[in-house]
Design a protein around this motif. Structure first.
Motif, PDB file in Angstrom:
ATOM      1  N   GLY A 161      23.956  23.821  47.843  1.00 56.24           N
ATOM      2  CA  GLY A 161      23.429  23.951  46.489  1.00 56.24           C
ATOM      3  C   GLY A 161      23.589  25.316  45.857  1.00 56.24           C
ATOM      4  N   GLU A 162      24.280  26.244  46.539  1.00 58.79           N
ATOM      5  CA  GLU A 162      24.486  27.576  45.983  1.00 58.79           C
ATOM      6  C   GLU A 162      25.665  27.573  45.000  1.00 58.79           C
ATOM      7  OE1 GLU A 162      22.636  30.668  46.890  1.00 58.79           O
ATOM      8  OE2 GLU A 162      21.332  28.961  47.298  1.00 58.79           O
ATOM      9  N   GLN A 163      25.603  28.487  44.037  1.00 57.12           N
ATOM     10  CA  GLN A 163      26.730  28.673  43.130  1.00 57.12           C
ATOM     11  C   GLN A 163      27.790  29.524  43.834  1.00 57.12           C
ATOM     12  OE1 GLN A 163      25.301  28.559  38.608  1.00 57.12           O
ATOM     13  NE2 GLN A 163      24.626  30.433  39.620  1.00 57.12           N
ATOM     14  N   VAL A 164      29.004  29.029  43.858  1.00 46.89           N
ATOM     15  CA  VAL A 164      30.081  29.689  44.603  1.00 46.89           C
ATOM     16  C   VAL A 164      31.367  29.641  43.787  1.00 46.89           C
ATOM     17  CG1 VAL A 164      31.606  29.464  46.612  1.00 46.89           C
ATOM     18  CG2 VAL A 164      29.131  29.212  46.893  1.00 46.89           C
ATOM     19  N   ILE A 165      32.114  30.745  43.795  1.00 45.15           N
ATOM     20  CA  ILE A 165      33.481  30.749  43.280  1.00 45.15           C
ATOM     21  C   ILE A 165      34.389  31.287  44.378  1.00 45.15           C
ATOM     22  CG2 ILE A 165      35.090  31.862  41.680  1.00 45.15           C
ATOM     23  CD1 ILE A 165      33.079  31.604  39.500  1.00 45.15           C
ATOM     24  N   ASP A 166      35.416  30.516  44.711  1.00 47.89           N
ATOM     25  CA  ASP A 166      36.373  30.886  45.751  1.00 47.89           C
ATOM     26  C   ASP A 166      37.556  31.593  45.081  1.00 47.89           C
ATOM     27  OD1 ASP A 166      38.218  31.083  47.781  1.00 47.89           O
ATOM     28  OD2 ASP A 166      37.924  29.031  48.527  1.00 47.89           O
ATOM     29  N   LEU A 167      37.527  32.918  45.071  1.00 49.32           N
ATOM     30  CA  LEU A 167      38.572  33.697  44.410  1.00 49.32           C
ATOM     31  C   LEU A 167      39.931  33.513  45.068  1.00 49.32           C
ATOM     32  CD1 LEU A 167      36.579  37.013  43.824  1.00 49.32           C
ATOM     33  CD2 LEU A 167      37.249  35.348  42.084  1.00 49.32           C
ATOM     34  N   GLU A 168      39.938  33.363  46.392  1.00 49.25           N
ATOM     35  CA  GLU A 168      41.206  33.197  47.088  1.00 49.25           C
ATOM     36  C   GLU A 168      41.854  31.855  46.755  1.00 49.25           C
ATOM     37  OE1 GLU A 168      40.586  33.910  51.239  1.00 49.25           O
ATOM     38  OE2 GLU A 168      40.321  36.077  50.962  1.00 49.25           O
ATOM     39  N   ASP A 169      41.034  30.841  46.544  1.00 46.99           N
ATOM     40  CA  ASP A 169      41.585  29.546  46.145  1.00 46.99           C
ATOM     41  C   ASP A 169      42.178  29.646  44.742  1.00 46.99           C
ATOM     42  OD1 ASP A 169      41.947  26.605  46.443  1.00 46.99           O
ATOM     43  OD2 ASP A 169      40.507  26.536  44.802  1.00 46.99           O
ATOM     44  N   TRP A 210      27.739  33.418  44.514  1.00 48.53           N
ATOM     45  CA  TRP A 210      28.397  33.956  45.702  1.00 48.53           C
ATOM     46  C   TRP A 210      29.908  34.042  45.486  1.00 48.53           C
ATOM     47  CZ3 TRP A 210      25.978  35.188  50.443  1.00 48.53           C
ATOM     48  CH2 TRP A 210      24.635  34.802  50.574  1.00 48.53           C
ATOM     49  N   VAL A 211      30.478  35.191  45.830  1.00 49.92           N
ATOM     50  CA  VAL A 211      31.928  35.322  45.909  1.00 49.92           C
ATOM     51  C   VAL A 211      32.251  36.112  47.177  1.00 49.92           C
ATOM     52  CG1 VAL A 211      32.344  35.222  43.419  1.00 49.92           C
ATOM     53  CG2 VAL A 211      32.003  37.438  44.520  1.00 49.92           C
ATOM     54  N   GLU A 212      33.446  35.917  47.670  1.00 55.61           N
ATOM     55  CA  GLU A 212      33.866  36.625  48.876  1.00 55.61           C
ATOM     56  C   GLU A 212      34.293  38.045  48.542  1.00 55.61           C
ATOM     57  OE1 GLU A 212      37.230  36.034  52.406  1.00 55.61           O
ATOM     58  OE2 GLU A 212      36.584  34.312  51.198  1.00 55.61           O
ATOM     59  N   ASP A 213      34.032  38.959  49.448  1.00 57.67           N
ATOM     60  CA  ASP A 213      34.463  40.346  49.283  1.00 57.67           C
ATOM     61  C   ASP A 213      35.987  40.399  49.236  1.00 57.67           C
ATOM     62  OD1 ASP A 213      34.260  43.136  49.146  1.00 57.67           O
ATOM     63  OD2 ASP A 213      34.398  43.340  51.326  1.00 57.67           O
ATOM     64  N   GLU A 214      36.520  40.988  48.187  1.00 60.28           N
ATOM     65  CA  GLU A 214      37.970  41.053  48.003  1.00 60.28           C
ATOM     66  C   GLU A 214      38.383  42.436  47.541  1.00 60.28           C
ATOM     67  OE1 GLU A 214      39.871  38.632  48.801  1.00 60.28           O
ATOM     68  OE2 GLU A 214      38.618  36.830  48.721  1.00 60.28           O
ATOM     69  N   SER A 215      39.634  42.783  47.833  1.00 62.09           N
ATOM     70  CA  SER A 215      40.221  43.970  47.231  1.00 62.09           C
ATOM     71  C   SER A 215      40.487  43.678  45.763  1.00 62.09           C
ATOM     72  CB  SER A 215      41.534  44.330  47.939  1.00 62.09           C
ATOM     73  OG  SER A 215      41.308  44.608  49.303  1.00 62.09           O
ATOM     74  N   ARG A 216      40.778  44.719  45.008  1.00 65.24           N
ATOM     75  CA  ARG A 216      41.058  44.521  43.579  1.00 65.24           C
ATOM     76  C   ARG A 216      42.224  43.545  43.395  1.00 65.24           C
ATOM     77  NH1 ARG A 216      41.033  47.490  38.661  1.00 65.24           N
ATOM     78  NH2 ARG A 216      41.560  45.920  37.099  1.00 65.24           N
ATOM     79  N   ASN A 217      43.229  43.655  44.265  1.00 63.11           N
ATOM     80  CA  ASN A 217      44.389  42.772  44.186  1.00 63.11           C
ATOM     81  C   ASN A 217      44.304  41.701  45.269  1.00 63.11           C
ATOM     82  OD1 ASN A 217      45.697  44.259  42.072  1.00 63.11           O
ATOM     83  ND2 ASN A 217      46.298  45.774  43.604  1.00 63.11           N
TER      84      ASN A 217
END
Length: 347
Positions: A161-169, A210-217
Motif C-alpha cells: 500500500g505504499e506509494q512507489v516510483i521505480d526510476l530504474e524501470d 518511496w524511490v530507490e537511491d540513484e545517481s543523477r544519471n
C-alpha cells in the motif's frame, strides 16, 4: 462535436479517452504523452516540405500542400481512429494545438466522433510535466549496496500500500555499467521525463513516496534537477545485507548474461576498477567464475556507495540490517522500522 480542453482537464476526465498524437513518427519517438498513440498527419519528410513551404512561400501555399499530401490518407486516419476508439470518443493534439490537430479534429468530428482538442498541444503537456518536478514531495529513499534487492523490495512496498516510483524501470536501466542487462532499450531523455511526470501527477503529495537511491544519471538519462535535489535532501533508509547474500542475488541476475556483454561493460569501468582488477574480472567471466567476477566489481561499487553516503547528512541516513532472504519479509521489516521513526526524522 469538438471541445477544446486543457491538458489538466483531459487528465481529470471521468472516463478513459484515447489520445491521438498527430505529429510525425519522429516527433512522437522523441517524446510523447504516455498512453498516446501516433496518428501522424504527415510523414517526417512531408512535414519538412510543408514547413519549408510555409517559411519560404507562405501560409496559404503550405495549407494547400498539406491537403495535397494528405488527400488520399483521410479514410485511413478515420479507420485507424476507429480501431483505437470504437466508441467514437477521442482526444487529439499536435505540437502546440495548431493546424495539424485542428484538421484532424475537423475530419473526425465530420465522421461522427466526439473530439477533445488539447489546447496548446504537446507543448502544454511539457510545461505540465516540468512543473511536476517542482512540486514538494514527502520523499523517502531506499538505499543499500549493489545486490541488496532494493528494486524488489520497492515492489513489495507497493503491494503493502505504499506509494512507489521505480526510476530504474522508467529509465529501462539498472544504474550500473551493466544496467541494460543486454536487453533493455532506454527512452529518450524527454520521454523519461514524461514518464516520470505522468506517474507523479497521481501521487498524493501529503503521503510519503518511496524511490530507490540513484545517481543523477541512470544510464544515458538524467533525473530532472528539481526532483533529484529533493531526493538528495530526503531521508534515506540504508539497508545492510551480508556480502554473500548480495553475491548470491547478483549471480541469479548476471549469471546467464552473455560473456561478451559482461566483458564490454567491465572494460567501460576499467579506469575506476583498476588494471589488475579489470584483468581478473574478465578472466573470471571467461572462465565462468561468476561469483568471483561479482566479488571483484563489488569492491568498486561498494566504495562508490560509501562515497555517496558520505555526502549525505548523517542524521538523514537511517540504517537497518536485513537478514531474511525473503523479499516480502524484508519489505515488512523496513516498513515496520520506518513507522517507528518520528515524522520529523523522515522529513
Amino acid at each position: 462535436m469538438i471541445r477544446t480542453i486543457s491538458i489538466n482537464e483531459f487528465f481529470l476526465l471521468s472516463e478513459s479517452v484515447p489520445l491521438a498524437d498527430v505529429r510525425t513518427p519522429a516527433e512522437f519517438a522523441h517524446g510523447h504523452i504516455p498512453g498516446a498513440f501516433n496518428l501522424p498527419l504527415f510523414s517526417n519528410e512531408e512535414r519538412v516540405l510543408v514547413g519549408t513551404t510555409y517559411k519560404q512561400v507562405g501560409r496559404e501555399e503550405a495549407i494547400l500542400l498539406g491537403f495535397d499530401l494528405t488527400g488520399s490518407k483521410w479514410s485511413g486516419f478515420i479507420k485507424h481512429a476507429l480501431e483505437v476508439a470504437p466508441g467514437k470518443k477521442i482526444a487529439v493534439h499536435c505540437w502546440r494545438g495548431g493546424m495539424r490537430s485542428g484538421a484532424m479534429a475537423w475530419a473526425l468530428n465530420l465522421y461522427g466522433f466526439e473530439v477533445y482538442l488539447i489546447e496548446g498541444g504537446y507543448k502544454s503537456f511539457r510545461r505540465f510535466a516540468l512543473n511536476q518536478f517542482l512540486q514538494p514531495m514527502e520523499l523517502l529513499i531506499l538505499g543499500g549496496r549493489t545486490g541488496s534487492g532494493k528494486t524488489k523490495i520497492l515492489h513489495e512496498l507497493a503491494l503493502l500500500g505504499e506509494q512507489v516510483i521505480d526510476l530504474e524501470d522508467l529509465a529501462q536501466h539498472q544504474g550500473s555499467s551493466y544496467g541494460t542487462m543486454n536487453k533493455m532499450i532506454q527512452p529518450s531523455q524527454e520521454q523519461f521525463e514524461n514518464n516520470l511526470a505522468f506517474q507523479l501527477k497521481d501521487i498524493n503529495r501529503a503521503k510519503r513516496l518511496w524511490v530507490e537511491d540513484e545517481s543523477r544519471n541512470i544510464g544515458k538519462v538524467t533525473i530532472p534537477t528539481p526532483f533529484f535535489n529533493q531526493m538528495a535532501r530526503a531521508s534515506l533508509i540504508d539497508i545492510h545485507v551480508e556480502l554473500e547474500q548480495r553475491v548470491g542475488a547478483l549471480i541469479l541476475e548476471y549469471g546467464s548474461l552473455d560473456k561478451d556483454f559482461l566483458t564490454a561493460c567491465t572494460n567501460r569501468i576499467h579506469k575506476r576498477l583498476g588494471p589488475l582488477q579489470t584483468k581478473q574480472a574478465i578472466e573470471a567471466i571467461n572462465e565462468g567464475r561468476i561469483a568471483e567476477f561479482i566479488r571483484i566489481v563489488l569492491v568498486y561499487y561498494d566504495k562508490t556507495y560509501q562515497k555517496d553516503m558520505a555526502k549525505r547528512s548523517g542524521e538523514k541516513v537511517l540504517r537497518i540490517d536485513i537478514i531474511s532472504q525473503e523479499t516480502a519479509e524484508n519489505a515488512k521489516q523496513i516498513l515496520n522500522f520506518t513507522n517507528t521513526i518520528p515524522a520529523t526524522a523522515q522529513a
